[in-house]
Design a protein around this motif. Structure first.
Motif, mmCIF file in Angstrom:
data_model
loop_
_atom_site.group_PDB
_atom_site.id
_atom_site.type_symbol
_atom_site.label_atom_id
_atom_site.label_comp_id
_atom_site.label_asym_id
_atom_site.label_seq_id
_atom_site.Cartn_x
_atom_site.Cartn_y
_atom_site.Cartn_z
ATOM 1 N N UNK A 64 0.812 -1.221 0.000
ATOM 2 C CA UNK A 64 0.000 0.000 0.000
ATOM 3 C C UNK A 64 0.846 1.271 0.000
ATOM 4 N N UNK A 65 2.178 1.123 0.019
ATOM 5 C CA UNK A 65 3.055 2.286 -0.038
ATOM 6 C C UNK A 65 3.291 2.957 1.293
ATOM 7 N N UNK A 66 3.093 2.197 2.401
ATOM 8 C CA UNK A 66 3.229 2.779 3.726
ATOM 9 C C UNK A 66 4.670 2.810 4.234
ATOM 10 N N UNK A 67 5.589 2.127 3.565
ATOM 11 C CA UNK A 67 6.973 2.096 4.018
ATOM 12 C C UNK A 67 7.721 0.928 3.426
ATOM 13 N N UNK A 68 8.812 0.550 4.097
ATOM 14 C CA UNK A 68 9.675 -0.533 3.624
ATOM 15 C C UNK A 68 9.572 -1.701 4.594
ATOM 16 N N UNK A 69 9.351 -2.878 4.064
ATOM 17 C CA UNK A 69 9.263 -4.090 4.878
ATOM 18 C C UNK A 69 10.389 -5.030 4.494
ATOM 19 N N UNK A 70 10.632 -6.006 5.335
ATOM 20 C CA UNK A 70 11.551 -7.071 4.961
ATOM 21 C C UNK A 70 10.805 -8.069 4.084
ATOM 22 N N UNK A 71 11.468 -8.524 3.043
ATOM 23 C CA UNK A 71 10.849 -9.466 2.117
ATOM 24 C C UNK A 71 11.584 -10.792 2.110
ATOM 25 N N UNK A 72 10.834 -11.861 1.851
ATOM 26 C CA UNK A 72 11.400 -13.213 1.796
ATOM 27 C C UNK A 72 11.335 -13.730 0.365
ATOM 28 N N UNK A 73 12.373 -14.437 -0.025
ATOM 29 C CA UNK A 73 12.539 -14.870 -1.410
ATOM 30 C C UNK A 73 11.305 -15.534 -1.981
ATOM 31 N N UNK A 74 10.787 -16.554 -1.320
ATOM 32 C CA UNK A 74 9.648 -17.296 -1.850
ATOM 33 C C UNK A 74 8.353 -16.517 -1.702
#
Length: 302
Positions: free
Chosen positions: A237-247
């Motif tokens: 939603x464009x609220x910030x930066x999150x950590x993402x997981x490959x799968x």
């Protein structure tokens, strides 16, 4: 005891009535039920006498339902259909679902956007997605699931999907309206989206930044979501930066709904595994689902 037994002369009369009303023909009902036409006529007369109301109008052109007959037919037809559905659910001939258990985020952002492709390829296979906040064992209720385990994990009916690789993700709109990131330490000047799952251990921002060689002392935890799915949605939603997981993030990264604002990533000693129950060898349909998941995630494997 059900009042129905007192309201009808026999359950057989309901089957005869339904066939006659649906076909609007005693003759066609007799053929369908493999009885004689006089037998159908007698059953209908007996039912009408018991109910004390005419259900059919009989004339030279055949038969048609009376108002009372129409009311009864609508309810009998609906009742028969509900009984049929109940028997289908409990019988071996009923619809069989392959149950796929996954985390809320994986179910919402990897399975849900892509399962219709599998359904198009295999219209005879029905899938039930079971979103869960903790790992479950594949058993008599769960056919397939995804676990995150150490890279050397070994299990019968288990397939390696991808290494666990963790990296920052955000929406293109967020990045376009905020300062560009040039290094890991720039992250602390942005809105970082945090999550803390109760039953799954996930790496947090402070740990990730330290492992990536940055200084985590300035990390603020203004908002923490209790499920990664919520953090994922906030990033979309464009609220910030999150950590993402490959799968988990594969689908949205491929479709540019999310992007990686930095090239930095942390590769852990863990990996994603697809795990099936011990009945896999007896189910060709489950094998097809396993093959499809592995094919969809092939680009993640070196």
């Amino acid at each position: 005891m059900s009042k129905l037994r007192a309201l009808v002369p026999s359950t057989h009369s309901l089957f005869v009535f339904e066939a006659a009303a649906r076909n609007l023909s005693f003759k066609r009902a007799a053929v369908e039920l493999n009885v004689t036409q006089p037998s159908v006529s007698l059953s209908i007369k007996t039912l009408e006498k018991h109910c004390r109301v005419e259900l059919f109008v009989r004339d030279n052109r055949g038969v048609r339902l009376t108002e009372a007959g129409s009311v009864l037919y609508d309810e009998v037809r609906a009742g028969f259909r509900r009984i049929e559905q109940a028997f289908e659910r409990i019988s071996e001939r009923g619809t069989k679902y392959i149950s796929f258990a996954a985390s809320m985020s994986l179910a919402a952002h990897w399975l849900a956007p892509q399962l219709y492709h599998f359904q198009q390829e295999h219209p005879d296979i029905r899938i039930k997605v079971v979103a869960t906040d903790r790992d479950v064992e594949p058993d008599h209720e769960i056919d397939v699931t995804v676990w995150v385990r150490r890279r050397d994990f070994s299990h019968s009916n288990a397939w390696f999907i991808s290494d666990e690789i963790i990296f920052p993700v955000c929406s293109p709109t967020y990045l376009a309206s905020h300062p560009q990131l040039r290094c890991v330490d720039d992250l602390t000047h942005h809105q970082l989206i945090h999550s803390s799952d109760a039953y799954r251990k996930r790496m947090g921002w402070s740990e990730w930044i330290e492992l990536a060689g940055g200084d985590s002392s300035q990390v603020r935890t203004d908002i923490v979501f209790n499920d990664y799915q919520l953090a994922f949605q906030a990033a979309l939603s464009g609220e910030g930066i999150a950590l993402g997981w490959s799968f988990t993030n594969q689908y949205h990264l491929k479709n540019r709904n999310l992007i990686r604002p930095l090239p930095d990533e942390i590769r852990t000693d863990r990996a994603f595994f697809l795990v099936a129950n011990d009945r896999l060898g007896q189910s060709e349909k489950t094998k097809k689902l396993v093959d499809w998941v592995l094919a969809q995630s092939e680009e993640l494997r070196p």
